[in-house]
Design a protein around this motif. Sequence first.
Motif, PDB file in Angstrom:
ATOM      1  N   ASP A  99       0.858  -1.322  -0.220  1.00  0.00           N
ATOM      2  CA  ASP A  99       0.084   0.041   0.033  1.00  0.00           C
ATOM      3  C   ASP A  99       0.809   1.349  -0.031  1.00  0.00           C
ATOM      4  N   LYS A 101       0.852   5.410   1.518  1.00  0.00           N
ATOM      5  CA  LYS A 101       0.210   6.272   2.317  1.00  0.00           C
ATOM      6  C   LYS A 101       0.955   7.663   2.233  1.00  0.00           C
ATOM      7  N   GLU A 114       4.901   7.301   1.465  1.00  0.00           N
ATOM      8  CA  GLU A 114       5.460   6.297   1.975  1.00  0.00           C
ATOM      9  C   GLU A 114       4.942   4.805   1.363  1.00  0.00           C
ATOM     10  N   ASN A 116       4.881   0.884   1.176  1.00  0.00           N
ATOM     11  CA  ASN A 116       4.976  -0.177   2.238  1.00  0.00           C
ATOM     12  C   ASN A 116       4.387  -1.505   1.712  1.00  0.00           C
ATOM     13  N   GLU A 208      -2.555  -2.203   6.386  1.00  0.00           N
ATOM     14  CA  GLU A 208      -3.219  -1.055   6.800  1.00  0.00           C
ATOM     15  C   GLU A 208      -2.984  -0.765   8.384  1.00  0.00           C
ATOM     16  N   THR A 210      -0.132  -1.243   9.853  1.00  0.00           N
ATOM     17  CA  THR A 210       1.155  -0.590   9.768  1.00  0.00           C
ATOM     18  C   THR A 210       1.065   0.807   9.756  1.00  0.00           C
ATOM     19  N   HIS A 211       0.109   1.483   9.113  1.00  0.00           N
ATOM     20  CA  HIS A 211      -0.005   2.736   8.930  1.00  0.00           C
ATOM     21  C   HIS A 211      -0.200   3.475  10.049  1.00  0.00           C
ATOM     22  N   ASP A 214       3.283   3.191  12.170  1.00  0.00           N
ATOM     23  CA  ASP A 214       4.402   4.045  11.583  1.00  0.00           C
ATOM     24  C   ASP A 214       3.986   5.620  12.270  1.00  0.00           C
ATOM     25  N   ASP A 215       2.606   5.907  12.213  1.00  0.00           N
ATOM     26  CA  ASP A 215       2.285   7.278  12.645  1.00  0.00           C
ATOM     27  C   ASP A 215       2.613   7.421  14.377  1.00  0.00           C
TER      28      ASP A 215
END
Length: 237
Positions: A99, A101, A114, A116, A208, A210-211, A214-215
Amino acid sequence: RNRKLESLGSKSRKPKRSPTQTRKRTERLIRRLRNAEPAHGPERLSFYLFKMFKVRCAPSTVYNVLCRLGFVDKRDRLTRSKKHLKRYTTPVPGYLQMDIKYVPYKVEGKTYYEFNAVDHCSSWRLIRAYRDKSHASLVLFLLELADQCPFAIIQIQTDNGTEFTDKYRVNSNGLPTGLHPLDLWCRERGVEHKLIPIGVKELNGKVENTHGFDDREFYSKQKSFKNYDQLELNMRG
């Protein structure tokens, strides 16, 4: 013997003393750690309690304390949960979800992206930052993915964005042509490109999720990057 009428009334069953109750100092430390790192769960809080303060407290006890202190709302958890329509199992590595982002804040006044990819079985992942989400950036990411992945790639699963498929081209019949850069890359290497059904993003839930990670764990620790090179360097680290 008490013969008064009031003696028949209900009374509290709270014990007069609780020798196994969590100490107030431990509760204060849990509150302090949770306020400092709101994303940390019971396991991490239990780990840091012992590492920083030499206080042993089981994750289950930490969770109970968090509930008692109001950090966990079970009703909110139920409203945010969504049951999967179908659960897919991948017993061997090589089934990747991919994906793209947005970087959550602008760097040098510009929006960067990013890319990913994460393996469904082993959770191995590769993330890289690019200046745009063009097909050229996608090809660069795929080449590095093939070079860095420690096992053979069997399948790459994506959503139906135009970055990954051309099924929504002008005068389309709703089917991919097979000429998209991702389709060509997969065909050359014998890799299956799988598109998830429209509106069922939970099937791509591995990437999804992992988004948000990461934030919390990457972007929030570094409030801003001076330039693209610093962003890209930190992401590789």
